[in-house]
Design an enzyme around this catalytic site. Structure first.
Site, PDB file in Angstrom:
ATOM      1  CG  HIS A  98       4.476   7.299  -6.988  1.00  0.00           C
ATOM      2  ND1 HIS A  98       3.717   6.581  -7.881  1.00  0.00           N
ATOM      3  CD2 HIS A  98       5.188   6.381  -6.277  1.00  0.00           C
ATOM      4  CE1 HIS A  98       3.948   5.285  -7.720  1.00  0.00           C
ATOM      5  NE2 HIS A  98       4.839   5.145  -6.757  1.00  0.00           N
ATOM      6  CG  ASN A 171       2.578   0.680  -7.992  1.00  0.00           C
ATOM      7  OD1 ASN A 171       2.471   1.879  -7.756  1.00  0.00           O
ATOM      8  ND2 ASN A 171       3.602  -0.046  -7.556  1.00  0.00           N
ATOM      9  CG  HIS A 362       1.790   6.226   6.319  1.00  0.00           C
ATOM     10  ND1 HIS A 362       2.812   5.366   5.985  1.00  0.00           N
ATOM     11  CD2 HIS A 362       1.858   6.355   7.680  1.00  0.00           C
ATOM     12  CE1 HIS A 362       3.453   4.999   7.067  1.00  0.00           C
ATOM     13  NE2 HIS A 362       2.902   5.581   8.112  1.00  0.00           N
TER      14      HIS A 362
END
Length: 726
Positions: A98, A171, A362
């Site tokens: 990413h 995603n 996170h």
């Protein structure tokens, strides 16, 4: 024995939530509480004299300190040393995956209270706006790769809630390649560039990726998604997002409910076709980043609807697949998606590095009301993300960076380390008495609002390295995806497998992948084998095929792009080709109607400046044809009086590519000359047919016929985005 004396007498158990921490509706200009927090963190006023890092004003930053005009540079030039030292260290390690992305600020507001299911702050009050920062990204390529490669796209959202930051890290595809995080380094090493030559950049069409997947059958479902057009979105603004994992909502009474998160774009889901994406990568490698930035700057704020699939805990084992398996979806025919709120992105970052590059997501950044499940991929991600940020952002204090800083008050006993921005008074340990017991914990008895309590779940078992048998079905949902595709989508998937495997040099890998596809669909496997020059595979054993239907679901229409359109044509870009003699009235009509629909119409000609319209009026030219391409637009208008463009190679290429890529066209009057010449060059996309016989083409015989009904029809065509059967 030392005891914690607890909070001082009279001290409130929980810091009250004041009006200043409630962002409320954005103020004029889009400013909100998060913006104010960011403003407060900016120590540098850009307007004023240049200084050193120590605040010493600088009189000259163009010349080093030397002995005489041609003498050696002096070591005592502290300005030179400081400037070069900072420059030498201004790059931080890019993300392992990413790495290339774009981000924006905005807000989320719920439609209704979900207090029945969760005490999460941002899902309690209808209309309450929680600030967010969202980052979109590709997975495989480095920061310098192109936007439109075939790849999974990241969709990560940071909610700055009143009870702390919540990161929904997902995603644009609802499943993943692997089931257990221990395989993640292997997957990433395989999909990344080949180690001996650092090729290919930003793509998966190479031996190591397909070798890994052919030996890892659990990747099969994700491969179907990755070889579909979902892997090449039209824009970030027209892309779905998924939490991938099954999470758990927890209400104030401690009752849990399984949840799957879905983001659905207001503009509908739209993708590029493969040939179009490759051309776009050359014409504008920043296509997606530019699109997001320009839309927000223009006030066309992207919007998504948050939906949830809610599954009672009693139904954890009610499905023929494991709810905790990240390679599986819960078909919407079994559990409908319930819309619960909307997210709007309304402000671009002011500094890409400070915000988009330094933002730290996170999966373990959760808030009261949301908790984990025992998904083995999620459990590993909860370790990996934090560990990554420690090295990427230089130490443990990255949460103090403005883009990562929560709106909620922060009181910890954490001290020191690289990048410490906070001056901490008082003690740094617990329990303590010299600091009045502060900061104090709130354990014991019923916890007040805003305090996190882990969901209580009994878990028994031996410590083993063994996958649950319930994770063993790797093909039925891949087959469901294939069956649910439209014919044109199946052709695109077949072509994608053929292209990617055609780049694989190891024939054993190619054959193994084809054999694996027989368990999804025999005809797919045979056709891919034919296109890459491999023998036709034998049918898969009956007990290992993907023919099984999950809980009786044979087709899932929600999986097909044919069923994911949006409302209207807002923000679509339409090219209007013009030349000397073009019908200026038609050009204005196209521009006016597109503007009325919230779309943009740009005029393109063989040269910049302007052209002379049929009535002698000047028609301004927005872009010259040699500087652009049809892949950067969603539709094309060819007005009357443009027959001269039939001999222009740039115009021919432009319309031929639009035809080949299935884009809507409006052809008026003598514009048919350009259409027919381009169709002949478009490799069969309308070749030999008049424009009226080609799908997705609106035709008018002249200016007198281009009435409101004509433009109504064209708007409807643009709303369909593409005509792939062409």
């Amino acid at each position: 024995m030392t005891v914690n004396p607890g909070p001082p007498e009279g001290r409130p158990q929980v810091p009250p939530v004041t009006e200043t921490t409630d962002p409320g509706p954005p103020a004029p200009g889009g400013r909100d509480a998060k913006d104010a927090a960011l403003d407060a963190s900016r120590a540098v006023d850009p307007h004023g004299p240049l200084t050193t890092d120590q605040g010493v004003r600088v009189d000259d930053t163009d010349n080093s300190l030397t002995t005489g005009e041609r003498g050696p540079t002096l070591l005592e030039d502290f300005q030179l040393r400081e400037k070069l030292t900072h420059f030498d260290h201004e790059r931080i390690p890019e993300r392992v995956v990413h790495a290339r992305g774009a981000g924006a600020y905005g807000f989320f507001e719920p439609y209704e209270s979900l207090a029945e299911y969760t005490c999460a702050d941002f899902l309690q009050e209808p209309g309450h706006r929680t600030p967010v920062f969202v980052r979109f990204s590709t997975v495989q390529g480095p920061r310098g790769s192109a936007d439109t490669v075939r790849d999974v796209r990241g969709f990560a959202t940071k909610f700055y809630t009143r009870h702390g930051n919540y990161d929904l890290v997902g995603n644009n595809m609802p499943v993943f390649f692997i089931q257990d995080a221990i395989k993640f380094p292997d997957f990433v090493h395989a999909v990344k560039m080949e180690p001996h030559n650092e090729i290919p950049t930003g793509g998966s069409a190479h031996d190591t990726f397909w070798d890994f997947c052919s030996l890892q059958p659990e990747s099969t479902h994700m491969l179907m998604w990755a070889m579909s057009d979902r892997a090449i979105p039209r824009s970030y603004r027209m892309m779905q997002g998924f939490g991938v994992h099954t999470f758990r909502l927890v209400n104030a009474e401690g009752r849990g409910t399984f949840v799957k998160f879905h983001w659905k774009p207001k503009l509908g889901v739209a993708c590029q076709v493969w040939d179009e994406a490759q051309i776009t990568a050359g014409r504008d490698p920043d296509f997606h980043r530019r699109d997001l930035w320009e839309a927000i700057e223009a006030g066309d704020f992207p919007e998504w609807e948050l939906g949830v699939q809610l599954i009672p805990e009693d139904d954890e084992f009610a499905f023929p697949f494991d709810l905790l398996d990240p390679t599986k979806i819960v078909p919407e025919e079994l559990v409908p998606v319930r819309p619960v709120g909307r997210m709007v992105l309304d402000r671009n970052p002011e500094n890409f590095f400070a915000e988009t590059e330094q933002v730290a997501f996170h999966t373990a950044n959760i808030v009261p009301g949301i908790d984990f499940t025992n998904d083995p991929l999620l459990q590993g991600r909860n370790f990996s993300y934090l560990d990554t940020q420690l090295i990427r952002l230089g130490g443990p204090n990255f949460s103090q960076l403005p883009v990562n800083r929560p709106l909620a008050e922060v009181r910890t006993n954490h001290r020191d380390g690289y990048g410490q921005h906070t001056v901490h008074p008082g003690t740094s340990y617990a329990p303590n008495s010299v600091g009045g017991g502060c900061p104090f914990t709130l354990g014991g008895g019923r916890l007040p609002e805003g305090v996190f309590e882990h969901y209580q779940e009994r878990v028994d078992g031996a410590a083993i390295r063994r996958r649950s048998p319930s994770f063993a079905d790797h093909y039925s949902q891949a087959a469901l995806f294939w069956r649910s595709m439209a014919d044109w989508e199946r052709e695109h998937i077949t072509a994608a497998f053929s292209f990617e495997l055609g780049k694989v040099g190891d024939r054993a890998v190619r054959r193994r992948t084809v054999d694996n596809l027989t368990r999804v669909d025999q005809e797919l496997a045979v056709e891919v084998a034919r296109r890459i020059g491999e023998p036709a595979p034998d049918p898969a054993p009956a007990d290992s095929s993907g023919g099984a239907e999950p809980a009786g679901v044979r087709l899932s229409p929600a999986l097909s792009l044919d069923n994911l359109g949006g409302d209207g044509i807002g923000t679509r870009k339409v090219a209007v080709l013009v030349a000397d003699g073009a019908d200026g009235d038609q050009v204005r009509a196209a521009q006016d109607r597109m503007r009325a629909e919230g779309a943009t119409a740009e005029t393109l000609a063989a040269h910049g400046g302007s052209v002379s319209g049929r009535a002698g009026q000047d028609v301004a030219v927005d872009r010259a044809l040699p500087t652009t391409a049809s892949v950067l637009y969603d539709a094309v208008v060819v007005p009357d009086g443009t027959d001269a463009l039939a001999a222009d190679p740039d115009a021919l290429r432009f319309v031929a590519e639009a035809l080949r890529h299935g884009k809507p066209l409006a052809v008026l009057g003598s514009g048919t000359a350009l259409f027919e010449a381009a169709a002949a060059a478009a490799a069969g996309a309308g070749s030999g047919d008049g424009p009226g016989r080609v799908a997705g083409v609106a035709v008018s015989g002249g200016g007198q016929d281009a009435d409101a009904a004509f433009w109504d029809g064209f708007v409807a065509l643009v709303g369909r985005h593409r005509f792939p059967d062409r």
